[in-house]
Design a protein around this motif. Structure first.
Motif, PDB file in Angstrom:
ATOM      1  N   GLY A 114      23.258 -15.130  26.089  1.00  0.00           N
ATOM      2  CA  GLY A 114      22.302 -15.326  25.381  1.00  0.00           C
ATOM      3  C   GLY A 114      22.172 -14.883  23.771  1.00  0.00           C
ATOM      4  N   PRO A 115      21.185 -14.614  22.837  1.00  0.00           N
ATOM      5  CA  PRO A 115      21.120 -13.993  21.916  1.00  0.00           C
ATOM      6  C   PRO A 115      21.480 -12.638  21.817  1.00  0.00           C
ATOM      7  CG  PRO A 115      18.979 -15.218  22.209  1.00  0.00           C
ATOM      8  CD  PRO A 115      19.694 -15.088  23.622  1.00  0.00           C
ATOM      9  N   SER A 116      22.348 -12.401  20.866  1.00  0.00           N
ATOM     10  CA  SER A 116      23.149 -10.973  20.898  1.00  0.00           C
ATOM     11  C   SER A 116      23.523 -10.613  19.469  1.00  0.00           C
ATOM     12  CB  SER A 116      24.425 -10.970  22.010  1.00  0.00           C
ATOM     13  OG  SER A 116      25.107  -9.927  21.922  1.00  0.00           O
ATOM     14  N   HIS A 117      23.726  -9.476  19.400  1.00  0.00           N
ATOM     15  CA  HIS A 117      24.182  -8.960  18.135  1.00  0.00           C
ATOM     16  C   HIS A 117      25.930  -8.953  18.228  1.00  0.00           C
ATOM     17  CE1 HIS A 117      20.235  -8.236  16.564  1.00  0.00           C
ATOM     18  NE2 HIS A 117      20.062  -7.395  17.669  1.00  0.00           N
ATOM     19  N   LEU A 118      26.314  -9.446  19.340  1.00  0.00           N
ATOM     20  CA  LEU A 118      27.730  -9.217  19.493  1.00  0.00           C
ATOM     21  C   LEU A 118      28.706 -10.035  18.499  1.00  0.00           C
ATOM     22  CD1 LEU A 118      29.654  -9.775  22.863  1.00  0.00           C
ATOM     23  CD2 LEU A 118      30.616 -10.578  20.760  1.00  0.00           C
ATOM     24  N   GLN A 132      25.848   0.883  23.214  1.00  0.00           N
ATOM     25  CA  GLN A 132      25.078   2.086  23.242  1.00  0.00           C
ATOM     26  C   GLN A 132      23.591   1.764  22.857  1.00  0.00           C
ATOM     27  OE1 GLN A 132      27.513   4.493  20.508  1.00  0.00           O
ATOM     28  NE2 GLN A 132      28.224   5.866  22.200  1.00  0.00           N
ATOM     29  N   SER A 133      23.343   0.547  22.244  1.00  0.00           N
ATOM     30  CA  SER A 133      22.056   0.442  21.667  1.00  0.00           C
ATOM     31  C   SER A 133      21.105   0.066  22.772  1.00  0.00           C
ATOM     32  CB  SER A 133      21.975  -0.959  20.803  1.00  0.00           C
ATOM     33  OG  SER A 133      22.426  -2.031  21.510  1.00  0.00           O
ATOM     34  N   LYS A 134      19.778   0.214  22.152  1.00  0.00           N
ATOM     35  CA  LYS A 134      18.719  -0.078  23.387  1.00  0.00           C
ATOM     36  C   LYS A 134      18.670  -1.469  23.777  1.00  0.00           C
ATOM     37  CE  LYS A 134      15.760   3.929  21.651  1.00  0.00           C
ATOM     38  NZ  LYS A 134      14.474   4.191  21.071  1.00  0.00           N
ATOM     39  N   SER A 135      18.956  -2.323  22.863  1.00  0.00           N
ATOM     40  CA  SER A 135      19.030  -3.790  23.399  1.00  0.00           C
ATOM     41  C   SER A 135      20.012  -3.997  24.414  1.00  0.00           C
ATOM     42  CB  SER A 135      19.568  -4.512  22.013  1.00  0.00           C
ATOM     43  OG  SER A 135      20.893  -4.221  21.681  1.00  0.00           O
ATOM     44  N   THR A 136      20.860  -3.226  24.872  1.00  0.00           N
ATOM     45  CA  THR A 136      22.028  -3.453  25.900  1.00  0.00           C
ATOM     46  C   THR A 136      21.190  -2.550  26.942  1.00  0.00           C
ATOM     47  OG1 THR A 136      23.706  -3.974  24.391  1.00  0.00           O
ATOM     48  CG2 THR A 136      24.005  -3.347  26.809  1.00  0.00           C
ATOM     49  N   THR A 137      20.516  -3.142  27.912  1.00  0.00           N
ATOM     50  CA  THR A 137      20.074  -2.512  29.291  1.00  0.00           C
ATOM     51  C   THR A 137      20.875  -2.469  30.367  1.00  0.00           C
ATOM     52  OG1 THR A 137      18.782  -4.295  29.684  1.00  0.00           O
ATOM     53  CG2 THR A 137      17.633  -2.726  28.333  1.00  0.00           C
ATOM     54  N   ARG A 138      21.639  -3.537  30.447  1.00  0.00           N
ATOM     55  CA  ARG A 138      22.758  -3.923  31.430  1.00  0.00           C
ATOM     56  C   ARG A 138      23.929  -4.364  31.140  1.00  0.00           C
ATOM     57  NH1 ARG A 138      17.955  -5.528  33.680  1.00  0.00           N
ATOM     58  NH2 ARG A 138      17.142  -4.460  35.828  1.00  0.00           N
ATOM     59  N   LEU A 139      24.860  -3.894  31.658  1.00  0.00           N
ATOM     60  CA  LEU A 139      26.381  -4.133  31.540  1.00  0.00           C
ATOM     61  C   LEU A 139      27.200  -4.484  32.749  1.00  0.00           C
ATOM     62  CD1 LEU A 139      29.338  -4.903  29.676  1.00  0.00           C
ATOM     63  CD2 LEU A 139      29.663  -2.391  30.230  1.00  0.00           C
ATOM     64  N   ALA A 140      27.547  -5.828  32.876  1.00  0.00           N
ATOM     65  CA  ALA A 140      28.114  -6.171  34.082  1.00  0.00           C
ATOM     66  C   ALA A 140      29.759  -6.277  34.063  1.00  0.00           C
ATOM     67  CB  ALA A 140      27.596  -7.613  34.632  1.00  0.00           C
ATOM     68  N   ASP A 165      28.479   7.540  28.243  1.00  0.00           N
ATOM     69  CA  ASP A 165      27.118   7.209  27.461  1.00  0.00           C
ATOM     70  C   ASP A 165      26.521   6.066  28.280  1.00  0.00           C
ATOM     71  OD1 ASP A 165      27.841   9.275  25.700  1.00  0.00           O
ATOM     72  OD2 ASP A 165      28.740   7.715  24.317  1.00  0.00           O
ATOM     73  N   ILE A 166      27.294   5.178  28.786  1.00  0.00           N
ATOM     74  CA  ILE A 166      26.619   3.799  29.003  1.00  0.00           C
ATOM     75  C   ILE A 166      26.665   3.821  30.883  1.00  0.00           C
ATOM     76  CG2 ILE A 166      26.673   2.717  26.975  1.00  0.00           C
ATOM     77  CD1 ILE A 166      28.951   1.019  28.419  1.00  0.00           C
ATOM     78  N   LYS A 167      27.220   4.536  31.313  1.00  0.00           N
ATOM     79  CA  LYS A 167      27.610   4.236  32.888  1.00  0.00           C
ATOM     80  C   LYS A 167      26.258   4.065  33.747  1.00  0.00           C
ATOM     81  CE  LYS A 167      28.062   9.328  33.825  1.00  0.00           C
ATOM     82  NZ  LYS A 167      28.827  10.358  34.458  1.00  0.00           N
ATOM     83  N   SER A 168      25.208   4.614  33.255  1.00  0.00           N
ATOM     84  CA  SER A 168      23.743   4.042  33.905  1.00  0.00           C
ATOM     85  C   SER A 168      23.416   2.824  33.442  1.00  0.00           C
ATOM     86  CB  SER A 168      22.770   5.183  33.383  1.00  0.00           C
ATOM     87  OG  SER A 168      22.567   5.005  32.005  1.00  0.00           O
ATOM     88  N   LYS A 169      23.851   2.149  32.623  1.00  0.00           N
ATOM     89  CA  LYS A 169      23.715   0.722  32.603  1.00  0.00           C
ATOM     90  C   LYS A 169      24.621  -0.532  33.230  1.00  0.00           C
ATOM     91  CE  LYS A 169      22.472   1.500  27.388  1.00  0.00           C
ATOM     92  NZ  LYS A 169      22.778   1.119  26.091  1.00  0.00           N
TER      93      LYS A 169
END
Length: 259
Positions: A114-118, A132-140, A165-169
């Motif tokens: 989807g729409p992304s800043h990637l 790390q940004s707030k726009s990323t809430t989940r990384l699969a 930093d992101i393991k919780s996501k």
């Protein structure tokens, strides 16, 4: 003996592949790593058209397929997503000696449907900031314990210095196919998947993870003892070494061992 031009060309093609059309077609059951799903389906289709042998494909994470093989699953051939499990199968005495080889080498990518800043051409630092940004809430990512591509993802995230930093996501797919579905359906904004999964897919954007960030994904195949006398299994192993198979494998975003 006289052959028509068409039949003669067909015979030349068959023998050039290193195997012949069997007098009696057989069926082989092949365990296939999930990342290789699309490529395996096309390879099986071409193989069957040329030999009349039937191919039944069973997909899953390499780790789970290996466990099934250990417990006696009726597979003739094992197409893994790594070299570790085929070697272990060899050590356990479950394979036909001398049949193991690397049939493909994979790569991982950071992908968003989807729409992304990637930014596909962005630096590693840019991707870290996106994760790390707030726009990323989940990384699969795929389960690192059972899926080699998940292990590669974990290794890359660690080397990028962003894992803690992101393991919780992070959400884990059972295999790389389920991981792709998480991002495809919007249940995760980003996913680390195999390049092969998005090669023929024009949706979204992807960043190719530098090879130096994870161990090589050498995908090996081996003929299992259950398939030692199966003509279809033996012929399929031979077909995987052919130029025609190599073309198909490359089309799906893989490189070959010699490249």
């Amino acid at each position: 003996m006289y052959y028509s031009k068409g039949i003669f060309c067909f015979l030349i093609t068959v023998f050039s592949l290193g195997f012949s059309v069997p007098a009696n077609a057989e069926k082989t059951t092949i365990a296939v790593a999930a990342n290789f799903t699309a490529a395996a389906k096309e390879l099986a289709e071409v193989f069957t058209a040329k030999t009349d042998h039937e191919v039944a494909l069973s997909f899953g994470s390499t780790g789970k397929l290996f466990t099934q093989i250990i417990y006696g699953a009726p597979f003739d051939v094992f197409l893994a997503a790594d070299s570790e499990r085929p070697k272990r199968a060899e050590q356990e005495g479950l394979t036909v000696k001398g049949t193991r080889f690397t049939y493909a080498q994979g790569q991982i990518v950071l992908w968003s449907r989807g729409p992304s800043h990637l930014d596909p051409k962005g630096s590693a630092l840019q991707q870290v900031r996106l994760l790390q940004s707030k726009s990323t809430t989940r990384l699969a990512i795929a389960n690192p314990k059972t899926a080699p591509y998940g292990r590669a993802a974990l290794e890359a995230l660690t080397k990028l210095g962003v894992y803690d930093d992101i393991k919780s996501k992070i959400v884990q797919g059972e295999n790389i196919a389920q991981t792709y579905q998480f991002a495809y359906t919007g249940n995760a904004e980003l996913a680390v998947v195999s390049l092969s999964q998005i090669t023929l897919n024009k949706d979204g954007a992807h960043w190719v993870v530098p090879l130096e960030l994870y161990a090589p994904l050498d995908q090996q195949v081996v003929l299992l003892k259950k398939g030692a006398e199966n003509k279809a299994a033996i012929a399929f192993i031979s077909f995987l070494k052919s130029n025609e198979a190599a073309v198909i494998i490359r089309e799906f975003g893989y490189t070959l061992n010699q490249e």
